[in-house]
Design an enzyme around this catalytic site. Structure first.
Site, short mmCIF file in Angstrom:
data_model
loop_
_atom_site.label_atom_id
_atom_site.label_comp_id
_atom_site.label_asym_id
_atom_site.label_seq_id
_atom_site.Cartn_x
_atom_site.Cartn_y
_atom_site.Cartn_z
N LYS A 157 -24.13 -69.91 81.09
CA LYS A 157 -22.80 -69.58 80.55
C LYS A 157 -22.02 -68.92 81.68
O LYS A 157 -22.61 -68.35 82.60
CB LYS A 157 -22.92 -68.61 79.36
CG LYS A 157 -21.73 -68.60 78.46
CD LYS A 157 -21.72 -69.76 77.48
CE LYS A 157 -20.44 -69.79 76.68
NZ LYS A 157 -20.48 -70.83 75.63
N ASP A 173 -15.07 -73.07 76.41
CA ASP A 173 -15.44 -72.11 75.36
C ASP A 173 -14.12 -71.41 75.01
O ASP A 173 -13.04 -71.96 75.26
CB ASP A 173 -16.52 -71.14 75.88
CG ASP A 173 -17.11 -70.26 74.76
OD1 ASP A 173 -17.86 -70.80 73.92
OD2 ASP A 173 -16.82 -69.06 74.70
#
Ligand code: NDP
Length: 451
Positions: A125, A165
């Site tokens: 991430k 995201d």
């Protein structure tokens, strides 16, 4: 002290000041307790200790110039957590709240989520504390270019393939990808969520929201129930929330809430197809606020309150919940009120939107509770399909991608359900998803020896 308690205690000692990461470690590791007995080889090779430490965490400076000519500095992150089963894969988040704790929690969860999809993808991430809200297109572009100026050296189609995201949608992916190509002089599959014209996959924008509804339908089917006719609460109004609404409408439900960081709207008549089209235009093109929806459709707007506070305070009756905004948006008190008001199925579009108290409440009340790493895995699954299409240099039709997505969500549900049964807690999707996702990664790590 059990081995699991030992690992959690070591994280609490070493990863001080990282509450979100510690929460995720506690949630995942606690549910892995039943695997310890069955896998002494995991214990011997210290897999449980190793899996909570990222392969590497990259922190970098992102300097850029705003429209007033002022120099701005943001922090950039990429945490490459585990590539045992495939290249690192996971989104980029641009939001002022981003810090190393949040990126580590998201990267850690991503390991198990990606494993559950059955596609060969490791966990990672990244992101920045940059806030795209209120910035001009030029500022967003200059920021994305400055961000990629450092990130490019850490990623690659067989190394690490980021995606979007919170705060990173089609516009940001376009700017990031354009700049990457300019630097490396190669057109290659290094980001997913790309535009259709330059290598994107049909159904990728819709995939997380659609997948969360497919997962809810799978859970409901275990009790011979269906989506049709149910009243649904959704939080957020971004990518995940929007396509959750669309799929709910297609399957005959009545969605009644949406929110953004300024507050919540409640539309008891239901957010229908026409209102949904208005939301797409409002949020994606005009970058407007949900308060404008309340004004246009003359429905209540609860300023500075999240959906779950409103449900509790207004005693709103709901059947289904799709938290689709951000982590820890549902606390225990809210969860108790949701159950009291009839909610019997929660499918998490967001990552870790329910805190530990809320999860406990859902599980102990017999709610069908689909944790984010299973329920929202449709997004990364279609990202994996985007990578496959890029590698084969072809594009599948909308129907083909949607069918594959449905099959993947069905399989994720099955493997979580079967693992929960095999380990003695049938229907507990938290335990089932964590164990099913973990076992594959752990076996791969074991095969590699101590690396
Ligand atoms: P978007 O940026 O498109 O939308 C996020 C929405 O949540 C916005 O409405 C935003 O409001 C609201 N929001 C975000 N942070 C806060 C906050 N701190 N307080 C109140 N509201 C907030 O993001 P996505 O829809 O892509 O992501 C939503 C969730 O889904 C995240 O948890 C993400 O990690 C998860 N997810 C996303 C996937 C994807 O494919 N996009 C895949 C899997 C999970 P505002 O506009 O006012 O900021």
């Amino acid at each position: 002290m059990s081995i699991i308690q030992d690992v959690i205690a070591s994280a609490q000692e070493k990863d001080i000041g990282q509450p979100e990461f510690l929460q995720a470690v506690q949630e995942v590791l606690t549910s892995l307790e039943p695997t310890v007995q069955k896998h002494p080889d995991f214990v011997k090779a210290k897999i449980y200790h190793r899996i909570i430490v990222p392969d590497r965490a990259i922190l970098f400076r992102v300097p850029w110039v705003d429209d007033q000519g002022e120099v701005q500095i943001n922090r950039g992150f990429r945490v490459q957590f585990n590539n045992a089963i495939g290249p690192y894969k996971g989104g980029l988040r641009f939001h002022p709240s981003v810090n190393i704790s949040i990126i580590k929690f998201l990267g850690f969860e991503q390991i198990f989520k990606n494993s559950l999809t059955t596609l060969p993808m490791g966990g990672a991430k990244g992101g920045s504390d940059f806030d795209p809200k209120g910035k001009s297109d030029g500022e967003v572009m200059r920021f994305c270019q400055a961000f990629m100026r450092e990130l490019y050296r850490h990623i690659g189609p067989d190394t690490d393939v980021p995606a979007g995201d919170i705060g990173v949608g089609a516009r940001e992916i376009g700017y990031l990808y354009g700049y990457y190509m300019r630097i490396v002089n190669r057109n290659e599959s290094v980001l997913t969520g790309k535009g259709l014209e330059y290598g994107g996959s049909l159904v990728r924008p819709e995939a997380t929201g659609y997948g969360a509804v497919y997962f809810a339908a799978e859970m409901l089917a275990t009790r011979k129930q269906e989506i049709s006719g149910k009243v649904a609460a959704i939080s957020g109004s971004g990518n995940v929330a929007q396509y959750t609404i669309e799929k709910l409408l297609q399957m005959g439900a009545r969605p009644i809430t949406l929110s953004d960081s300024n507050g919540t709207i409640v539309d008891e008549a239901g957010i229908d197809r026409e209102k949904f089209e208005y939301i797409l235009d409002l949020k994606n093109y005009r970058r407007g606020r949900m308060s404008e929806y309340a004004e246009k459709y003359k429905v209540p707007f609860y300023a500075n309150q999240c959906v779950w506070d409103v449900i509790r305070e207004q005693n709103l009756k709901i059947d289904l919940a799709f938290p689709s905004a951000h982590e820890n948006e549902i606390n225990g008190e809210n969860a108790r009120a949701m159950v009291k008001n009839g909610c019997f199925c929660v499918s998490e579009g967001a990552n870790m939107p329910s805190n530990l108290d809320a999860v406990h409440e859902f599980l102990s009340s017999g709610v069908l509770y689909g944790p984010g790493k299973a329920a929202n895995a449709g997004g990364v699954a279609v990202s994996g399909l985007e990578m496959s299409q890029n590698a084969m240099r072809l594009s599948w039709s909308r129907e083909e991608v949607d069918q594959r997505l449905q099959r993947i969500m069905h399989n994720i549900h099955q493997s979580a359900l079967e693992a929960s049964e095999a380990y003695g807690c049938k229907g507990n999707y938290v335990v089932g998803a964590n164990i099913a996702g973990f076992t594959k990664v752990a076996k791969s790590m074991l095969a590699y020896g101590i690396v």
